[in-house]
Design a protein around this motif. Structure first.
Motif, PDB file in Angstrom:
ATOM      1  N   ASN A   1       0.444  11.043  -8.623  1.00  0.00           N
ATOM      2  CA  ASN A   1      -0.431  11.013  -9.790  1.00  0.00           C
ATOM      3  C   ASN A   1       0.142  10.184 -10.939  1.00  0.00           C
ATOM      4  O   ASN A   1       0.058  10.574 -12.102  1.00  0.00           O
ATOM      5  N   LEU A   2       0.764   9.049 -10.601  1.00  0.00           N
ATOM      6  CA  LEU A   2       1.364   8.186 -11.640  1.00  0.00           C
ATOM      7  C   LEU A   2       0.378   7.075 -12.004  1.00  0.00           C
ATOM      8  O   LEU A   2      -0.738   7.022 -11.490  1.00  0.00           O
ATOM      9  N   ARG A   3       0.781   6.174 -12.875  1.00  0.00           N
ATOM     10  CA  ARG A   3      -0.107   5.110 -13.320  1.00  0.00           C
ATOM     11  C   ARG A   3       0.142   3.831 -12.506  1.00  0.00           C
ATOM     12  O   ARG A   3       1.262   3.592 -12.017  1.00  0.00           O
ATOM     13  N   ILE A   4      -0.865   2.994 -12.424  1.00  0.00           N
ATOM     14  CA  ILE A   4      -0.777   1.787 -11.595  1.00  0.00           C
ATOM     15  C   ILE A   4       0.274   0.814 -12.152  1.00  0.00           C
ATOM     16  O   ILE A   4       0.892   0.056 -11.414  1.00  0.00           O
ATOM     17  N   ARG A   5       0.514   0.865 -13.458  1.00  0.00           N
ATOM     18  CA  ARG A   5       1.498  -0.047 -14.053  1.00  0.00           C
ATOM     19  C   ARG A   5       2.903   0.233 -13.499  1.00  0.00           C
ATOM     20  O   ARG A   5       3.756  -0.654 -13.476  1.00  0.00           O
TER      21      ARG A   5
ATOM     22  N   TYR B   1       3.740   0.340 -10.610  1.00  0.00           N
ATOM     23  CA  TYR B   1       3.933  -0.516  -9.426  1.00  0.00           C
ATOM     24  C   TYR B   1       5.003  -1.575  -9.703  1.00  0.00           C
ATOM     25  O   TYR B   1       5.780  -1.947  -8.832  1.00  0.00           O
ATOM     26  N   LEU B   2       5.046  -2.040 -10.961  1.00  0.00           N
ATOM     27  CA  LEU B   2       5.970  -3.122 -11.319  1.00  0.00           C
ATOM     28  C   LEU B   2       7.441  -2.696 -11.228  1.00  0.00           C
ATOM     29  O   LEU B   2       8.323  -3.539 -11.079  1.00  0.00           O
ATOM     30  N   LYS B   3       7.683  -1.385 -11.317  1.00  0.00           N
ATOM     31  CA  LYS B   3       9.074  -0.919 -11.188  1.00  0.00           C
ATOM     32  C   LYS B   3       9.613  -1.242  -9.801  1.00  0.00           C
ATOM     33  O   LYS B   3      10.766  -1.596  -9.637  1.00  0.00           O
ATOM     34  N   GLU B   4       8.760  -1.135  -8.791  1.00  0.00           N
ATOM     35  CA  GLU B   4       9.153  -1.437  -7.400  1.00  0.00           C
ATOM     36  C   GLU B   4       8.967  -2.917  -7.075  1.00  0.00           C
ATOM     37  O   GLU B   4       9.652  -3.465  -6.232  1.00  0.00           O
ATOM     38  N   HIS B   5       7.986  -3.513  -7.738  1.00  0.00           N
ATOM     39  CA  HIS B   5       7.620  -4.906  -7.398  1.00  0.00           C
ATOM     40  C   HIS B   5       7.528  -5.728  -8.683  1.00  0.00           C
ATOM     41  O   HIS B   5       6.422  -6.044  -9.155  1.00  0.00           O
ATOM     42  N   PRO B   6       8.700  -6.080  -9.251  1.00  0.00           N
ATOM     43  CA  PRO B   6       8.693  -6.745 -10.555  1.00  0.00           C
ATOM     44  C   PRO B   6       8.010  -8.119 -10.541  1.00  0.00           C
ATOM     45  O   PRO B   6       7.629  -8.640 -11.589  1.00  0.00           O
ATOM     46  N   GLU B   7       7.823  -8.679  -9.348  1.00  0.00           N
ATOM     47  CA  GLU B   7       7.165  -9.994  -9.265  1.00  0.00           C
ATOM     48  C   GLU B   7       5.655  -9.879  -9.517  1.00  0.00           C
ATOM     49  O   GLU B   7       4.981 -10.877  -9.778  1.00  0.00           O
ATOM     50  N   ALA B   8       5.106  -8.661  -9.442  1.00  0.00           N
ATOM     51  CA  ALA B   8       3.657  -8.476  -9.672  1.00  0.00           C
ATOM     52  C   ALA B   8       3.361  -8.533 -11.172  1.00  0.00           C
ATOM     53  O   ALA B   8       4.272  -8.453 -11.998  1.00  0.00           O
TER      54      ALA B   8
ATOM     55  N   TYR C   1       2.237   6.162  -2.797  1.00  0.00           N
ATOM     56  CA  TYR C   1       3.301   6.953  -3.437  1.00  0.00           C
ATOM     57  C   TYR C   1       2.925   7.246  -4.901  1.00  0.00           C
ATOM     58  O   TYR C   1       3.020   8.375  -5.376  1.00  0.00           O
ATOM     59  N   LEU C   2       2.435   6.195  -5.589  1.00  0.00           N
ATOM     60  CA  LEU C   2       2.126   6.359  -7.016  1.00  0.00           C
ATOM     61  C   LEU C   2       0.904   7.229  -7.240  1.00  0.00           C
ATOM     62  O   LEU C   2       0.932   8.161  -8.041  1.00  0.00           O
ATOM     63  N   LYS C   3      -0.196   6.903  -6.530  1.00  0.00           N
ATOM     64  CA  LYS C   3      -1.487   7.509  -6.887  1.00  0.00           C
ATOM     65  C   LYS C   3      -1.812   8.759  -6.060  1.00  0.00           C
ATOM     66  O   LYS C   3      -2.283   9.734  -6.604  1.00  0.00           O
TER      67      LYS C   3
ATOM     68  N   LEU D   1       0.820  -1.232   0.000  1.00  0.00           N
ATOM     69  CA  LEU D   1       0.000   0.000   0.000  1.00  0.00           C
ATOM     70  C   LEU D   1       0.845   1.270   0.000  1.00  0.00           C
ATOM     71  O   LEU D   1       0.433   2.298  -0.549  1.00  0.00           O
ATOM     72  N   LYS D   2       2.034   1.155   0.578  1.00  0.00           N
ATOM     73  CA  LYS D   2       2.933   2.324   0.587  1.00  0.00           C
ATOM     74  C   LYS D   2       3.255   2.720  -0.856  1.00  0.00           C
ATOM     75  O   LYS D   2       3.238   3.899  -1.208  1.00  0.00           O
ATOM     76  N   THR D   3       3.503   1.704  -1.685  1.00  0.00           N
ATOM     77  CA  THR D   3       3.808   1.991  -3.101  1.00  0.00           C
ATOM     78  C   THR D   3       2.585   2.605  -3.779  1.00  0.00           C
ATOM     79  O   THR D   3       2.700   3.557  -4.547  1.00  0.00           O
TER      80      THR D   3
END
Ligand code: NDP
Length: 460
Positions: free
Chosen positions: A300-304, A306-313, A294-296, A289-291
């Motif tokens: 104001n970034l996009r949900i995609r 998220y993968l930069k921080e969590h490549p396993e997603a 941070y993003l949204k 949720l922290k990510t």
């Protein structure tokens, strides 16, 4: 109260004919307003037993009056972009019903905003506000403005122009707006500032959802999402279930979604997927949720991203496919009609146990039928997401008293209100012959309070 068993065939027929006639009238009068017709139909279907027990509502023309807003205000919003080009959007405020208090409901900035969507939201809001037990009527507003891709200054100019016109129609005892899709603290700040500038004073109670440093209530940002989870937790408890250890999917990643995820996690659930309008992410280890914040919330970034921080997603750009992921609890918190029959079938096939509507009308009528038929626990929006407006009403009280409650005080009151709403829905469902059906219970409990006030206030 007369018992439902005592209702005569004639009284039932009178009630059915009345509901049918009024619906036909509304269809004729609002033939191109799909969402508004969908919302009225859903309520009408629940109210037949009420009219068979209370013919006084028929003689007072309650349904005819309750489905025609007090007024709809539309206006031009002209604004200049950073290059000096002039744009024009359409602004709306639907003041639906003020029998229980000043009109109250959010402002939405989204390109899809039109009369039908504004009316459906204001209509639903009237029942929702009634369910909270607080003295607030129903309204909604917005503009077909797309904040995406706009600079901060452009958003400020738009919000100021919007308020320059809207300010003529609102006030702390008249109509009190708040945020909704595309309208958060920043936009509220610009609108609140412009209102006070135009009026030449400081009217704290004219807007809710303000920054707590500038007259807002602590706990308002979290209230809708937390409230939805509190309501669903009550519903689960009744069946010996809980969030603890459950797999949860939450659509969206905006205000309601973020705090629904936060509370579900605090209660021991694992949230495995969430989305935005460009796709969804699935993280089988549990969403971080922290990510997301941070993003949204912060950037104001996009949900995609998220993968930069969590490549396993995993990321999938079809957000509607989020409902194909197996889960125990689904919380649609993004927008209207996001779960259709196909999505509902998938959820049922994957043994979903409970649905909690965080967004307004996120499930189509067909989807709701599918859930009810399959005995999936269902928390309808007008009850489940009433926590936001409940804390907004608390903000109005604090503004009037010129004091601030602590976060704990607000949260305690919110939990109690969500419990009370749950109990009134259960009681109304039982009293009107549909025990356990929270959809019918919410519609009836919300309706009765408004209808009684309308009878008391005379025909107008
Ligand atoms: P926000 O604008 O904060 O968030 C909306 C979120 O939904 C964004 O993440 C947006 O993505 C996403 N979204 C929009 N369309 C879709 C879609 N088709 N599929 C997946 N995601 C989508 O709005 P709120 O959280 O305030 O409101 C959400 C819902 O809750 C609305 O129905 C609103 O009326 C209702 N509600 C809100 C209350 C409140 O207090 N805020 C109170 C009661 C109800 P993107 O970032 O790409 O735009």
């Amino acid at each position: 109260m007369t018992n439902l068993n005592d209702v005569t065939k004639d009284a039932k027929k009178l009630a059915n004919d009345y509901v049918h006639e009024v619906y036909e009238l509304i269809k004729k009068r609002n033939s191109d307003e799909t969402e508004f017709l969908q919302a009225t139909r859903e309520i009408f279907d629940s109210l037949r037993p009420v009219f068979s027990l209370h013919p006084e509502y028929i003689s007072n023309g309650i349904l005819e009056r309750l489905t025609e807003p007090d007024r709809i205000i539309t206006f031009r919003v002209a604004w200049e972009d950073d290059q000096g080009k002039v744009h024009v959007n359409r602004g709306y405020r639907v003041q639906f019903n003020s029998d229980l208090g000043p009109y109250k409901g959010g402002i939405r900035f989204h390109p899809s905003v039109n009369t039908s969507i504004m009316k459906f939201l204001a209509f639903e809001q009237t029942f929702k506000n009634s369910l909270t037990g607080q003295p607030i009527g129903g309204g909604k507003g917005g503009a077909d403005f797309d904040p995406k891709g706009k600079s901060e200054r452009e958003i400020m100019r738009f919000a100021q122009s919007f308020m320059t016109e809207l300010s003529k129609y609102i006030g702390s005892d008249v109509d009190v707006p708040a945020g909704d899709i595309g309208v958060g603290r920043r936009e509220i700040g610009y609108m609140f500032g412009q209102y006070n500038r135009l009026k030449g004073g400081y009217e704290a109670g004219v807007f809710t959802g303000k920054d707590p440093n500038h007259g807002g209530s602590l706990g308002r940002k979290e209230a809708t999402g937390y409230g939805t989870v509190y309501f669903v937790e009550e519903m689960l408890k009744e069946k010996g279930l809980s969030f603890a250890g459950s797999k949860v999917i939450v659509s969206g990643s905006g205000n309601v979604s973020t705090y629904a995820m936060e509370k579900a996690m605090q209660l021991g659930a694992k949230v495995i997927a969430c989305s935005d309008s460009s796709g969804y992410i699935y993280d089988e280890n549990g969403i971080n949720l922290k990510t997301i914040k941070y993003l949204k919330e912060e950037n104001n970034l996009r949900i995609r991203d998220y993968l930069k921080e969590h490549p396993e997603a995993e990321f999938n750009e079809d957000c509607s496919k989020i409902w194909s992921i197996p889960c125990d609890i689904a919380l649609p918190c993004a927008t209207q009609n996001e779960i259709d029959e196909k999505a509902a079938r998938l959820l049922v096939a994957n043994s979903v146990k409970a649905i909690g509507e965080g967004a307004n009308m996120p499930c189509t009528k067909e989807a709701v039928v599918r859930f009810v038929e399959n005995e999936v626990l269902f928390a309808p929006a007008k009850a489940a997401n009433a926590g936001g407006v409940a804390v907004s009403a608390m903000e109005m009280s604090q503004n009037s008293m010129r004091l601030s409650w602590t976060e704990e005080e607000v949260d305690e009151k919110l939990q109690q209100i969500m419990k009370n709403i749950y109990i009134s829905c259960l009681n109304a469902a039982r009293d009107y012959g549909r025990p356990g059906n929270l959809i019918i219970g919410a519609n009836i409990a919300g309706f009765l309070k408004v209808a009684n006030a309308m009878v008391a206030h005379g025909v107008r």
